[in-house]
Design an enzyme around this catalytic site. Structure first.
Site, mmCIF file in Angstrom:
data_model
loop_
_atom_site.group_PDB
_atom_site.id
_atom_site.type_symbol
_atom_site.label_atom_id
_atom_site.label_comp_id
_atom_site.label_asym_id
_atom_site.label_seq_id
_atom_site.Cartn_x
_atom_site.Cartn_y
_atom_site.Cartn_z
ATOM 1 N N HIS A 308 2.717 155.171 103.244
ATOM 2 C CA HIS A 308 3.931 155.685 102.597
ATOM 3 C C HIS A 308 4.454 154.637 101.618
ATOM 4 O O HIS A 308 4.346 153.448 101.858
ATOM 5 C CB HIS A 308 5.007 155.976 103.658
ATOM 6 C CG HIS A 308 6.092 156.862 103.167
ATOM 7 N ND1 HIS A 308 7.150 156.399 102.422
ATOM 8 C CD2 HIS A 308 6.268 158.200 103.281
ATOM 9 C CE1 HIS A 308 7.940 157.423 102.104
ATOM 10 N NE2 HIS A 308 7.426 158.520 102.620
ATOM 11 N N ASP A 365 3.549 163.990 107.058
ATOM 12 C CA ASP A 365 2.531 165.037 106.868
ATOM 13 C C ASP A 365 1.429 164.993 107.906
ATOM 14 O O ASP A 365 0.619 165.925 107.983
ATOM 15 C CB ASP A 365 1.915 164.894 105.467
ATOM 16 C CG ASP A 365 2.944 165.211 104.396
ATOM 17 O OD1 ASP A 365 3.190 164.352 103.535
ATOM 18 O OD2 ASP A 365 3.543 166.293 104.476
HETATM 19 C C1 SDX Z 1 5.115 162.252 101.252
HETATM 20 O O1 SDX Z 1 8.114 159.224 98.842
HETATM 21 C C2 SDX Z 1 8.417 160.011 99.801
HETATM 22 O O2 SDX Z 1 9.465 159.909 100.387
HETATM 23 C C3 SDX Z 1 7.400 161.104 100.059
HETATM 24 C C4 SDX Z 1 7.621 161.916 101.322
HETATM 25 C C5 SDX Z 1 8.855 162.777 101.199
HETATM 26 O O3 SDX Z 1 9.407 163.153 102.232
HETATM 27 O O4 SDX Z 1 9.205 163.154 100.052
HETATM 28 O O5 SDX Z 1 7.759 161.075 102.452
HETATM 29 C C6 SDX Z 1 6.445 162.868 101.560
HETATM 30 O O6 SDX Z 1 4.665 162.359 100.139
HETATM 31 C C7 SDX Z 1 4.424 161.432 102.311
HETATM 32 C C8 SDX Z 1 3.112 160.776 101.806
HETATM 33 C C9 SDX Z 1 1.997 161.839 101.867
HETATM 34 N N1 SDX Z 1 0.777 161.312 101.226
HETATM 35 C C10 SDX Z 1 -0.297 161.004 101.959
HETATM 36 O O7 SDX Z 1 -0.338 161.017 103.189
HETATM 37 C C11 SDX Z 1 -1.529 160.647 101.119
HETATM 38 C C12 SDX Z 1 -2.216 159.410 101.742
HETATM 39 N N2 SDX Z 1 -1.355 158.245 101.512
HETATM 40 C C13 SDX Z 1 -1.627 157.458 100.332
HETATM 41 O O8 SDX Z 1 -2.242 158.036 99.260
HETATM 42 C C14 SDX Z 1 -0.561 156.404 100.037
HETATM 43 O O9 SDX Z 1 -0.284 155.779 101.217
HETATM 44 C C15 SDX Z 1 0.710 156.850 99.360
HETATM 45 C C16 SDX Z 1 0.444 157.580 98.105
HETATM 46 C C17 SDX Z 1 1.517 157.693 100.287
HETATM 47 C C18 SDX Z 1 1.512 155.580 99.041
HETATM 48 O O10 SDX Z 1 0.759 154.855 98.157
HETATM 49 P P1 SDX Z 1 1.352 153.504 97.477
HETATM 50 O O11 SDX Z 1 2.699 153.179 97.965
HETATM 51 O O12 SDX Z 1 1.157 153.624 95.997
HETATM 52 O O13 SDX Z 1 0.441 152.414 98.085
HETATM 53 P P2 SDX Z 1 -0.971 152.012 97.524
HETATM 54 O O14 SDX Z 1 -1.723 153.234 97.103
HETATM 55 O O15 SDX Z 1 -0.768 150.921 96.511
HETATM 56 O O16 SDX Z 1 -1.695 151.423 98.843
HETATM 57 C C19 SDX Z 1 -1.506 150.054 99.242
HETATM 58 C C20 SDX Z 1 -2.818 149.696 99.931
HETATM 59 C C21 SDX Z 1 -4.048 149.932 99.033
HETATM 60 O O17 SDX Z 1 -5.051 149.063 99.488
HETATM 61 P P3 SDX Z 1 -5.250 147.619 98.704
HETATM 62 O O18 SDX Z 1 -5.409 147.945 97.228
HETATM 63 O O19 SDX Z 1 -3.988 146.831 99.011
HETATM 64 O O20 SDX Z 1 -6.515 147.021 99.317
HETATM 65 O O21 SDX Z 1 -3.022 150.549 101.072
HETATM 66 C C22 SDX Z 1 -4.189 151.346 100.873
HETATM 67 C C23 SDX Z 1 -4.486 151.325 99.391
HETATM 68 O O22 SDX Z 1 -5.878 151.518 99.148
HETATM 69 N N3 SDX Z 1 -3.867 152.695 101.336
HETATM 70 C C24 SDX Z 1 -4.701 153.471 102.050
HETATM 71 C C25 SDX Z 1 -3.956 154.627 102.319
HETATM 72 N N4 SDX Z 1 -2.741 154.527 101.782
HETATM 73 C C26 SDX Z 1 -2.679 153.334 101.171
HETATM 74 N N5 SDX Z 1 -5.992 153.281 102.466
HETATM 75 C C27 SDX Z 1 -6.533 154.304 103.169
HETATM 76 N N6 SDX Z 1 -5.881 155.467 103.490
HETATM 77 C C28 SDX Z 1 -4.596 155.658 103.077
HETATM 78 N N7 SDX Z 1 -3.961 156.773 103.377
#
Ligand code: SDX
Length: 429
Positions: A308, A365
């Site tokens: 998140h 989710d």
């Molecule tokens: C919602 O914002 C809100 O409030 C949203 C929400 C709401 O109520 O409105 O809460 C609802 O959208 C919840 C989120 C739903 N999305 C997912 O579940 C999709 C999977 N999650 C990711 O795509 C990700 O965690 C995000 C998009 C939610 C957040 O991404 P960020 O903050 O941009 O973080 P990032 O992509 O920069 O990740 C940081 C690190 C990275 O690794 P490094 O580059 O540091 O090595 O964490 C890793 C990412 O690769 N990472 C994951 C991951 N999420 C982040 N690795 C594997 N699986 C994941 N799910």
């Protein structure tokens, strides 16, 4: 003496005011930075940038706290109906019994959808994604209510538009569900409460006037809608504010929010979670294999429902949904093998340094899709339910932006393209 921040640029020192929120959050106010120094800031994805002051929702990602107008999400989910929480978000206070009754009555006066809009709806291709249908229908409301387009026309028109949206959203969501099955639309029954009416329009049949949804399902739906009601400046709420800041009407702003929510990284994640769990089940259920794929930088697979932007601890909503998940499946006598896979994924991920170091926890989710499926909803309908819950939050954010008379949102950029060059006529290219 109010707090300030100092920065030194090209040997010159600039002092900027610091803003402190009611929960002690701090921000450096850079509103005058460009005027003072010629510099702007850069923050791709706005990960460290506040876009507004807001009194609607407070969340603390480190501690896993979520409050609406000061009330904890746990208290609201345990004690309120969805419309009570919608009223709280919109008005800033929990309603008295008579205020809630008046709010509910006003909604019953607008639950039907104009026949002309229904005609447009019938032209949508069967099998088209529910979120595309929903955003189109909400935007089309602006065609049928031209007098309520001006967001500054008068408070009565705006109040009517807000009631109209909250009243018609369940009807439109149910119409979309009926269309996918080729079943006739079930009209609203204004003698039913908001959630029961929605379930009746969705799962009831014109041939079964005595259909009554299971109270377990009604209670679970109320709780799920409350848990999705608002979440401060998330992608879709920021989109609603962005579109609304141009003084576009509320229908178009909400339609834009629905489109932002559709994305798999945002509200579309609940659909992706179920498809991921199904895929892992069909692949033999080896969760370690999929955890390793999620950790592999060369593998595009991500563990959907994990991580998140703000929560670096458990999403408090995920905890509540996980508990509700167990209760609902037990009460409904549903034994869903993907639930066991979800629990194993969570257990393995939460002990794996990759997830622990990056503070990747289950989000709202991760479990919601499992409940939605147990309640009888198809996977591509889950984000519709997210939008149904989020509507009062989007409207509250839009209202706050409008009442605060915020300026049109227009971020800056740093140009990295071509230097000036002479024009090349066609014959010389
Ligand atoms: C919602 O914002 C809100 O409030 C949203 C929400 C709401 O109520 O409105 O809460 C609802 O959208 C919840 C989120 C739903 N999305 C997912 O579940 C999709 C999977 N999650 C990711 O795509 C990700 O965690 C995000 C998009 C939610 C957040 O991404 P960020 O903050 O941009 O973080 P990032 O992509 O920069 O990740 C940081 C690190 C990275 O690794 P490094 O580059 O540091 O090595 O964490 C890793 C990412 O690769 N990472 C994951 C991951 N999420 C982040 N690795 C594997 N699986 C994941 N799910």
């Amino acid at each position: 003496m109010s707090e300030t921040a100092k920065i030194i640029l090209e040997g010159k020192e600039y002092e900027l005011p610091v803003i402190t929120g009611s929960e002690g959050e701090k921000a450096i106010d850079i509103s005058n930075l460009r005027g003072l120094s010629g510099y702007i800031t850069m923050d791709e994805g706005y990960k460290n940038t506040g876009s507004t002051l807001s009194a609607v929702t407070f969340l603390d990602g480190e501690l896993g706290i979520l409050r609406h107008r000061g009330y904890s999400i746990e208290d609201l989910a345990d004690n309120c109906t969805f419309l009570e929480v919608a009223y709280l978000l919109l008005k800033g206070e929990l309603p008295t019994e008579s205020e809630l009754a008046d709010f509910e009555h006003k909604i019953t006066e607008h639950t039907l959808v104009n026949e002309g809009l229904e005609g447009m709806f019938k032209a949508f291709p069967t099998g088209s994604h529910p979120m595309g249908q929903l955003s189109s229908m909400i935007s089309a409301l602006s065609l049928f209510y031209p007098k309520s387009l001006n967001p500054h026309r008068d408070e009565d028109a705006i109040s009517r538009t807000i009631i109209r949206l909250i009243a018609k959203m369940p009807t439109i969501c149910a119409m979309i569900y009926k269309k996918r099955n080729g079943h006739p639309i079930v009209f609203p029954n204004n003698y039913l409460d908001y959630v029961t009416n929605y379930l009746n329009m969705t799962f009831g049949q014109v041939t079964d006037p005595n259909y009554t949804p299971d109270p377990v399902i009604v209670n679970a739906m109320n709780k799920l809608l409350i848990l999705h009601a608002d979440h401060e400046q998330n992608c879709s709420a920021s989109t609603v504010r962005m579109v609304g800041s141009s003084q576009s009407n509320l229908y178009s702003s909400i339609s834009a929010g629905i489109n932002a929510l559709w994305g798999p990284l945002h509200g579309g994640a609940n659909q992706e979670v179920l498809e991921m769990l199904e895929h892992i089940k069909n692949d033999g259920g080896d969760v370690t294999k999929w955890i390793n794929k999620a950790k592999d930088k060369n593998d595009p697979f991500r563990l959907m429902g994990f991580g998140h932007r703000v929560y670096k601890n458990f999403d408090p909503r995920a905890k509540i949904i996980k508990k509700a998940c167990d209760e609902v499946l037990e009460k409904l006598g549903v034994n869903d093998p993907v639930l066991e896979i979800a629990k194993k994924l969570e257990e393995v991920a939460l002990s794996d340094p990759y997830f622990v170091d990056r503070k990747l926890f289950p989000n709202v989710d991760f479990y919601s899709g499992i409940i939605y499926r147990a309640l009888g909803f198809p996977t591509d309908f889950f984000t519709i339910l997210f939008a149904l819950g989020r509507l009062p939050g989007w409207i509250s954010q839009w209202q706050e932006m409008r009442l605060e008379k915020q300026p049109i949102a227009r971020p800056r950029q740093i140009y990295t393209g071509q230097a000036p060059r002479e024009f090349v006529p066609m014959e010389k290219r």
